[in-house]
Design a protein around this motif. Structure first.
Motif, PDB file in Angstrom:
ATOM      1  N   ALA A   1      -3.796   3.873  -0.852  1.00 29.77           N
ATOM      2  CA  ALA A   1      -3.961   3.215  -2.157  1.00 29.77           C
ATOM      3  C   ALA A   1      -3.227   1.884  -2.144  1.00 29.77           C
ATOM      4  O   ALA A   1      -2.261   1.696  -1.396  1.00 29.77           O
ATOM      5  CB  ALA A   1      -3.410   4.104  -3.271  1.00 29.77           C
TER       6      ALA A   1
ATOM      7  N   LEU B   1      -7.269   3.054  -5.897  1.00 29.77           N
ATOM      8  CA  LEU B   1      -7.798   3.690  -4.708  1.00 29.77           C
ATOM      9  C   LEU B   1      -9.307   3.815  -4.842  1.00 29.77           C
ATOM     10  O   LEU B   1      -9.808   4.256  -5.888  1.00 29.77           O
ATOM     11  CB  LEU B   1      -7.185   5.094  -4.555  1.00 29.77           C
ATOM     12  CG  LEU B   1      -7.745   5.976  -3.454  1.00 29.77           C
ATOM     13  CD1 LEU B   1      -7.211   5.528  -2.097  1.00 29.77           C
ATOM     14  CD2 LEU B   1      -7.383   7.421  -3.708  1.00 29.77           C
TER      15      LEU B   1
ATOM     16  N   THR C   1       0.843  -1.188   0.000  1.00 33.69           N
ATOM     17  CA  THR C   1       0.000   0.000   0.000  1.00 33.69           C
ATOM     18  C   THR C   1       0.882   1.243   0.000  1.00 33.69           C
ATOM     19  O   THR C   1       2.075   1.172   0.270  1.00 33.69           O
ATOM     20  CB  THR C   1      -0.934   0.030   1.223  1.00 33.69           C
ATOM     21  OG1 THR C   1      -0.145   0.033   2.411  1.00 33.69           O
ATOM     22  CG2 THR C   1      -1.888  -1.155   1.219  1.00 33.69           C
TER      23      THR C   1
ATOM     24  N   LEU D   1      -1.434   2.469  -9.042  1.00 34.88           N
ATOM     25  CA  LEU D   1      -2.162   2.529  -7.781  1.00 34.88           C
ATOM     26  C   LEU D   1      -3.635   2.297  -8.070  1.00 34.88           C
ATOM     27  O   LEU D   1      -4.127   2.645  -9.145  1.00 34.88           O
ATOM     28  CB  LEU D   1      -2.029   3.911  -7.137  1.00 34.88           C
ATOM     29  CG  LEU D   1      -0.653   4.379  -6.711  1.00 34.88           C
ATOM     30  CD1 LEU D   1      -0.757   5.776  -6.099  1.00 34.88           C
ATOM     31  CD2 LEU D   1      -0.021   3.419  -5.739  1.00 34.88           C
TER      32      LEU D   1
ATOM     33  N   ALA E   1      -2.933   9.458  -6.540  1.00 37.24           N
ATOM     34  CA  ALA E   1      -4.000   8.963  -7.406  1.00 37.24           C
ATOM     35  C   ALA E   1      -4.400  10.079  -8.366  1.00 37.24           C
ATOM     36  O   ALA E   1      -4.304  11.261  -8.031  1.00 37.24           O
ATOM     37  CB  ALA E   1      -5.206   8.534  -6.575  1.00 37.24           C
TER      38      ALA E   1
END
Length: 167
Positions: free
Chosen positions: A106, A135, A98, A133, A158
């Protein structure tokens, strides 16, 4: 007693080699589903939308996914009517940890893609693997801002300008 200890050590070795500990990566189950981007105007006469279908959870720890991504183009600015063309690719992703972003926690996902497939104007060519990523925020799926890649090879933030809604 010595035999039992040796058996336990052997079993732990096998579990460690197989990833049997269950802590390989974050659970990607919440990302399972069909995700649609908003309509994006390309120029004065065309638009496109992208669909991510994350339809396969792989592995006992749920840290791997499979699916496909399709971009559909239209000859108007409203993403309506019959599509002019579409281009797609199968993908596989593995969660590898993460990352904290300004929008929240994310999941770092290493992704590989199959060849393009689509209409006659598209030739097959492999897509490069990428670190990205994923999210979730407010029912919207965001991917990484690949213009802002950090030292770990993953985006630092993000891309909140392009959200995908679950269908």
């Amino acid at each position: 007693m010595k035999l039992r200890l040796m058996s336990a050590v052997a079993a732990l070795s096998v579990l460690g080699a197989c990833g049997g500990g269950g802590d390989d990566g974050p659970d990607l189950t919440p990302y399972h589903g069909l995700w649609l981007s908003p309509c994006v105007t390309v120029n004065n006469t065309s638009s496109l939308t992208t669909v991510w279908r994350i339809n396969g959870i792989v592995g006992g720890d749920r840290s791997e996914v499979r699916g496909d991504r399709v971009t559909v183009s239209y000859n108007n600015t409203a993403c309506s009517g019959s599509p002019a063309s579409s281009v797609g690719s199968d993908f596989a992703g593995t969660a590898v940890g993460t990352k904290k972003t300004s929008a929240g926690e994310a999941v770092k996902v290493a992704m590989t893609f199959s060849d393009y497939s689509g209409g006659s104007d598209v030739t097959s060519s492999p897509l490069p693997a990428r670190n990205d990523l994923m999210l979730l925020g407010g029912g919207t799926l965001y991917f990484g801002d690949r213009a802002r890649v950090g030292g770990d090879g993953f985006p630092d933030e993000a891309d909140l300008t392009m959200g995908f809604r679950r269908r």
